[in-house]
Design an enzyme around this catalytic site. Structure first.
Site, PDB file in Angstrom:
ATOM      1  N   HIS A  72      27.086  29.319  33.942  1.00 14.38           N
ATOM      2  CA  HIS A  72      27.909  29.890  32.877  1.00 14.38           C
ATOM      3  C   HIS A  72      27.775  31.405  32.892  1.00 14.38           C
ATOM      4  O   HIS A  72      26.675  31.944  32.749  1.00 14.38           O
ATOM      5  CB  HIS A  72      27.498  29.325  31.512  1.00 14.38           C
ATOM      6  N   TYR A 200      29.781  29.206  20.023  1.00 16.49           N
ATOM      7  CA  TYR A 200      28.914  29.319  18.846  1.00 16.49           C
ATOM      8  C   TYR A 200      29.827  29.727  17.696  1.00 16.49           C
ATOM      9  O   TYR A 200      30.400  30.825  17.724  1.00 16.49           O
ATOM     10  CB  TYR A 200      27.851  30.396  19.054  1.00 16.49           C
ATOM     11  N   PRO A 292      17.117  26.158  17.464  1.00 18.64           N
ATOM     12  CA  PRO A 292      17.830  25.952  18.734  1.00 18.64           C
ATOM     13  C   PRO A 292      18.936  26.969  19.031  1.00 18.64           C
ATOM     14  O   PRO A 292      19.409  27.034  20.156  1.00 18.64           O
ATOM     15  CB  PRO A 292      18.427  24.546  18.584  1.00 18.64           C
ATOM     16  N   LYS A 296      16.316  28.720  23.321  1.00 17.37           N
ATOM     17  CA  LYS A 296      15.116  29.331  23.909  1.00 17.37           C
ATOM     18  C   LYS A 296      13.919  28.387  24.019  1.00 17.37           C
ATOM     19  O   LYS A 296      12.892  28.760  24.588  1.00 17.37           O
ATOM     20  CB  LYS A 296      14.699  30.573  23.094  1.00 17.37           C
ATOM     21  N   TYR A 384      20.040  36.598  25.748  1.00 20.46           N
ATOM     22  CA  TYR A 384      20.509  35.229  25.980  1.00 20.46           C
ATOM     23  C   TYR A 384      20.158  34.762  27.397  1.00 20.46           C
ATOM     24  O   TYR A 384      19.699  33.639  27.595  1.00 20.46           O
ATOM     25  CB  TYR A 384      22.023  35.120  25.730  1.00 20.46           C
TER      26      TYR A 384
HETATM   27  C1  PHB Z   1      22.682  22.077  23.870  1.00 26.17           C
HETATM   28  O1  PHB Z   1      23.489  21.979  24.812  1.00 26.17           O
HETATM   29  O2  PHB Z   1      22.105  21.090  23.432  1.00 26.17           O
HETATM   30  C2  PHB Z   1      22.426  23.422  23.289  1.00 26.17           C
HETATM   31  C3  PHB Z   1      23.014  24.529  23.870  1.00 26.17           C
HETATM   32  C4  PHB Z   1      22.798  25.784  23.329  1.00 26.17           C
HETATM   33  C5  PHB Z   1      22.008  25.918  22.210  1.00 26.17           C
HETATM   34  C6  PHB Z   1      21.411  24.810  21.633  1.00 26.17           C
HETATM   35  C7  PHB Z   1      21.624  23.557  22.166  1.00 26.17           C
HETATM   36  O3  PHB Z   1      21.833  27.146  21.668  1.00 26.17           O
END
Ligand code: PHB
Ligand code: APR
Length: 389
Positions: A72, A200, A292, A296, A384
């Site tokens: 990504h 997000y 989450p 991280k 990130y």
């Molecule tokens: C996930 O794919 O489960 C996931 C991805 C990004 C995040 C948290 C969880 O920030």
């Protein structure tokens, strides 16, 4: 029994350490409280930083990851119907890899089994003895029989609820914690992801995240109340709520289907200091937890393992303890920055129950700043994709 490094916990941290050490001829035994199937049943985030990818390669377990993972270049941030991209590749010349933590753990188990690695499952009553002496030993019971392992070092990789952290006396240990007043309700569904990158989403109704595992496996989350139960949420109610929180054009494209997993996770920031006590070293969730947002969790575990692995290799090469002596300081310096980033992303994108109109305006202004300011985007992208080890 005798080993060089006794590893408590067979999650990703413990398995990765054991696999890396094995390749340098350093012997370890992994003690895991649950069964392998149980460990592999846990679903967690799926974003790997470059450092974690490199460690998987160094551990010789990257074959399937290199074949099946997705790179990504960036991510999308939305608020209401507005959205913008953060292009990691352009901003930092680095990318992230989408590969589920469950798959990482599966690959590690397979590699340990192939190499004849020692993993004892279903252990109970694990006690770490003499960690502050030169002769530590670990006792535990399995099938009703007590066992003892003498070792040089103990790696506490047993997660937030393990015994390792508790072994460090209270007058030595200092804990820092923030509990957030909401949770994440997550589902996994065999549907194509709504977008090629993660979204997000901040919305009036709360946060949402559109993530994925592969072309036909999607992972979605919505911010929920701590009193909610997964069974309170039908699939239909989940999809409706998700659609309300993401931009309309994404909601219109969203392919819905039955969930194959549904769970709620609370959000917490937690750090314990120091991460070493005598011959006991804490790694991963045993020492720290992040919310989450920003994915991280596994990546902070990976940097701990990197520092500890190199410290142990240095010690077994020529008796030099410098890497081990500096482990806690180096690991914590990086952890606190990841804690800050996860806290920042969480604070930026969620709705807080006690949020004032002013607080809301601050969030909106910060998102607008991020959208328009190159330096702010670089700062976000650098964090990130993962700060250097
Ligand atoms: C996930 O794919 O489960 C996931 C991805 C990004 C995040 C948290 C969880 O920030
Ligand atoms: N004895 C032996 N094993 C134990 C004990 C114990 N007393 N207590 C816990 N364990 C095991 C758990 O069953 C679990 O399998 O230790 C393991 C710890 O694994 P994780 O919780 O996955 O922690 P870690 O390996 O550090 O992985 C970090 O996992 O929780 C996510 O967000 C986190 O992604 C990050 C990653």
């Amino acid at each position: 029994m005798k080993t060089q490094v006794c590893i408590i916990g067979g999650g990703p941290s413990g398995l990765l350490l054991s696999q890396l050490l094995d390749r340098k001829g350093i012997d370890s035994i992994v003690l895991e409280r649950k069964t392998k199937d149980y460990v592999l049943g846990r679903i967690r985030a799926g974003i790997l930083e470059h450092g974690m990818v490199e460690l998987m390669r160094e551990a010789g377990v990257s074959e399937r990851m290199d074949r099946e993972s997705f790179i990504h270049d960036g991510t999308v941030i939305s608020y209401g119907d507005e959205q913008f991209g953060i292009n990691f590749k352009e901003l930092t010349d680095t990318t992230v890899v989408v590969y589920g933590q469950t798959e990482v753990t599966r690959d590690l188990y397979e590699a340990r089994e192939k190499a004849g690695g020692k993993i004892v499952f279903n252990v109970e009553s694990v006690v770490i003895n003499g960690a502050d002496t030169d002769a530590p030993f670990v006792t535990y019971t399995v099938d009703g029989e007590q066992q003892r392992i003498d070792c040089d070092y103990v790696a506490g990789c047993d997660g937030f609820h393990g015994v390792s952290r508790q072994t460090i006396p209270l007058d030595v240990r200092r804990e820092y914690e923030k509990v957030y007043p909401f949770g994440w309700l997550g589902i996994l569904s065999e549907t194509p992801p709504v977008h090629e990158e993660l979204i997000y989403a901040s919305s009036e109704r709360g946060f949402a995240l559109c993530s994925m595992r592969n072309e036909n496996l999607s992972r979605y989350y919505i911010q929920c109340s701590l009193s909610d139960k997964p069974e309170d949420w039908t699939d239909e109610a989940f999809w409706q709520e998700l659609k309300r929180r993401i931009p309309k054009e994404a909601a219109d494209r969203l392919v819905t289907g039955p969930s194959i997993e549904k769970s709620i996770a609370p959000l917490r920031s937690f750090v314990t200091e120091p991460m070493r006590w005598g011959r006991l070293f804490l790694c991963g969730d045993a020492a720290h937890i992040v919310p989450p947002t920003g994915a991280k969790g596994l990546n902070t575990a990976a940097s701990d393992i990197h520092y500890l692995y190199h410290g142990l290799v240095q010690f077994y090469a020529d008796g030099n303890t410098e890497g081990l002596d500096t482990y806690s300081g180096k690991a914590l310096a990086r952890i606190w920055k990841a804690e800050r980033f996860s806290w920042w992303m969480t604070s930026l994108l969620h709705r807080f129950p006690d949020q004032s109109e002013f607080d809301l305006k601050m969030q909106q202004a910060e998102i607008a700043f991020l959208r328009s300011n190159h330096a702010a985007q670089v700062a976000m992208a650098e964090n990130y994709v993962g700060l250097p080890y």
